[in-house]
Design a protein around this motif. Structure first.
Motif, mmCIF file in Angstrom:
data_model
loop_
_atom_site.group_PDB
_atom_site.id
_atom_site.type_symbol
_atom_site.label_atom_id
_atom_site.label_comp_id
_atom_site.label_asym_id
_atom_site.label_seq_id
_atom_site.Cartn_x
_atom_site.Cartn_y
_atom_site.Cartn_z
ATOM 1 N N ASN A 29 -3.064 4.116 0.178
ATOM 2 C CA ASN A 29 -4.106 4.496 -0.780
ATOM 3 C C ASN A 29 -3.580 4.710 -2.186
ATOM 4 O O ASN A 29 -4.227 5.366 -3.002
ATOM 5 C CB ASN A 29 -4.816 5.760 -0.291
ATOM 6 C CG ASN A 29 -5.528 5.543 1.026
ATOM 7 O OD1 ASN A 29 -6.174 4.519 1.227
ATOM 8 N ND2 ASN A 29 -5.396 6.499 1.941
ATOM 9 N N VAL A 72 0.238 9.271 -4.555
ATOM 10 C CA VAL A 72 -0.358 10.592 -4.434
ATOM 11 C C VAL A 72 0.752 11.623 -4.350
ATOM 12 O O VAL A 72 1.797 11.385 -3.732
ATOM 13 C CB VAL A 72 -1.274 10.675 -3.192
ATOM 14 C CG1 VAL A 72 -0.493 10.385 -1.914
ATOM 15 C CG2 VAL A 72 -1.978 12.022 -3.094
ATOM 16 N N THR A 119 2.043 14.595 -2.688
ATOM 17 C CA THR A 119 1.756 15.252 -1.413
ATOM 18 C C THR A 119 1.887 16.771 -1.500
ATOM 19 O O THR A 119 1.430 17.476 -0.602
ATOM 20 C CB THR A 119 2.682 14.723 -0.302
ATOM 21 O OG1 THR A 119 4.039 15.074 -0.589
ATOM 22 C CG2 THR A 119 2.573 13.208 -0.179
ATOM 23 N N MET A 170 -1.828 17.612 -2.653
ATOM 24 C CA MET A 170 -2.958 17.024 -1.934
ATOM 25 C C MET A 170 -3.535 18.029 -0.936
ATOM 26 O O MET A 170 -2.865 18.993 -0.536
ATOM 27 C CB MET A 170 -2.525 15.741 -1.214
ATOM 28 C CG MET A 170 -1.639 15.946 0.006
ATOM 29 S SD MET A 170 -0.932 14.387 0.661
ATOM 30 C CE MET A 170 -2.381 13.369 0.908
ATOM 31 N N ALA A 182 -5.777 18.795 4.784
ATOM 32 C CA ALA A 182 -6.318 17.849 5.769
ATOM 33 C C ALA A 182 -5.789 16.446 5.521
ATOM 34 O O ALA A 182 -5.467 15.712 6.468
ATOM 35 C CB ALA A 182 -7.843 17.862 5.722
ATOM 36 N N ASP A 183 -5.678 16.057 4.262
ATOM 37 C CA ASP A 183 -5.152 14.730 3.928
ATOM 38 C C ASP A 183 -3.670 14.640 4.267
ATOM 39 O O ASP A 183 -3.187 13.593 4.717
ATOM 40 C CB ASP A 183 -5.356 14.432 2.437
ATOM 41 C CG ASP A 183 -6.823 14.293 2.065
ATOM 42 O OD1 ASP A 183 -7.634 13.948 2.959
ATOM 43 O OD2 ASP A 183 -7.167 14.537 0.889
ATOM 44 N N ARG A 184 -2.954 15.744 4.083
ATOM 45 C CA ARG A 184 -1.526 15.757 4.413
ATOM 46 C C ARG A 184 -1.322 15.631 5.921
ATOM 47 O O ARG A 184 -0.417 14.931 6.387
ATOM 48 C CB ARG A 184 -0.860 17.026 3.883
ATOM 49 C CG ARG A 184 0.669 16.969 3.903
ATOM 50 C CD ARG A 184 1.302 18.262 3.436
ATOM 51 N NE ARG A 184 0.913 18.588 2.075
ATOM 52 C CZ ARG A 184 0.172 19.625 1.737
ATOM 53 N NH1 ARG A 184 -0.263 20.460 2.665
ATOM 54 N NH2 ARG A 184 -0.125 19.856 0.475
ATOM 55 N N LEU A 222 -3.360 14.134 7.998
ATOM 56 C CA LEU A 222 -3.683 12.740 8.337
ATOM 57 C C LEU A 222 -2.509 11.828 8.010
ATOM 58 O O LEU A 222 -2.163 10.936 8.799
ATOM 59 C CB LEU A 222 -4.930 12.295 7.574
ATOM 60 C CG LEU A 222 -5.367 10.843 7.799
ATOM 61 C CD1 LEU A 222 -5.713 10.605 9.273
ATOM 62 C CD2 LEU A 222 -6.555 10.496 6.906
ATOM 63 N N LEU A 223 -1.893 12.061 6.870
ATOM 64 C CA LEU A 223 -0.717 11.276 6.488
ATOM 65 C C LEU A 223 0.386 11.431 7.524
ATOM 66 O O LEU A 223 1.066 10.459 7.878
ATOM 67 C CB LEU A 223 -0.236 11.736 5.111
ATOM 68 C CG LEU A 223 0.879 10.934 4.436
ATOM 69 C CD1 LEU A 223 0.430 9.506 4.178
ATOM 70 C CD2 LEU A 223 1.279 11.615 3.130
#
Length: 263
Positions: free
Chosen positions: A75, A78, A80, A83, A86-88, A90-91
């Protein structure tokens, strides 16, 4: 070591000024480096040097007090550090992987070997049970575990097999970056050698980038393209692995290398 060419593309991970303090004590201070696609960066130092703190900050397990960790993934770039959590997470299930020193920290001990591998696939969207099981069997074989043991629980495996299962669980989803914390620590020498050969082959075949923390200079000699030496939370020397180990410039690095040669 892996084959990478930094002239072909930009860094996949850019670390700038990472600092972590525990009160008056420095965990790591002002660490910066770039990691290129397909490259393995080794981090070495004695206990308390800051290497594990740095790995925690890079992988999102610790929140640094300062600095950036810029990941250039599917994406786009970014940071980290800033961020959303939740996005971390997922990563961490998709583009990243983390291999713990103690495989029990990276496995669900009450779930079968196949279930451990399959969970990672399900976390990335897989739903077809037959395909999940087939992929799990394939990965067990890739890490040299008999596929007939797919329904056995990790507690029935030796330490070396548990570590190989943890590796399969982490890499089955095709991550681009793996964080490895003493992946051969605590294993017998013969088991270590087998695991190192396996890791080297997987890193090469998958084009995997990795950050490898270890106290074992033989491990970084075999796996790492570049090397950072840490002391008291700071990087005191860095460069190509063979260059640093064969011609160390900093007194601390010279001491590390000489202590190995004297064993």
């Amino acid at each position: 070591m892996t084959a990478f060419d930094p002239q072909m593309t930009g860094p996949i991970l850019s670390v700038s000024g990472i600092t972590k303090r525990y009160g008056a004590r420095i965990g790591c201070a002002d660490v910066s480096f770039d990691l290129w696609p397909g490259e393995v960066m080794g981090i070495v130092g004695e206990s308390g040097s800051g290497k594990s703190t740095l790995l925690g900050c890079l992988s999102g397990q610790l929140e640094p007090d300062a600095g950036q960790v810029v990941w250039r993934g599917a994406n786009g770039p970014v940071d980290t550090v800033t961020m959303a959590e939740a996005d971390r997470r997922l990563l961490g299930r998709t583009e990243w992987a983390f291999v713990h020193q103690n495989p029990r920290d990276g496995l669900r001990m009450g779930v079968s070997a196949g279930g451990n591998v399959g969970e990672r696939l399900m976390a990335t969207g897989a739903r077809d049970y037959g395909r999940i099981r087939d992929t799990a069997e394939d990965w067990l074989q890739r890490v040299e575990i008999d596929a007939r043991r797919i329904d056995d629980r990790p507690s029935q495996f030796s330490g070396g097999m548990q570590q190989r299962l943890q590796i399969a669980r982490n890499l089955v989803s095709g991550p681009k970056l793996a964080f490895m914390d003493e992946p051969t620590g605590g294993l017998d020498v013969s088991v270590q050698a087998r695991l190192l050969d396996l890791l080297r082959g997987l890193v090469r075949d998958m084009g995997l980038s990795a950050v490898l923390v270890t106290h074992d200079l033989a491990v970084v000699r075999l796996l790492a393209d570049r090397l950072m030496v840490m002391k008291d939370g700071r990087v005191v020397e860095s460069g190509l692995t063979d260059q640093v180990l064969d011609d160390p410039q900093h007194g601390y690095t010279q001491l590390l290398v000489s202590s190995v040669l004297q064993v």
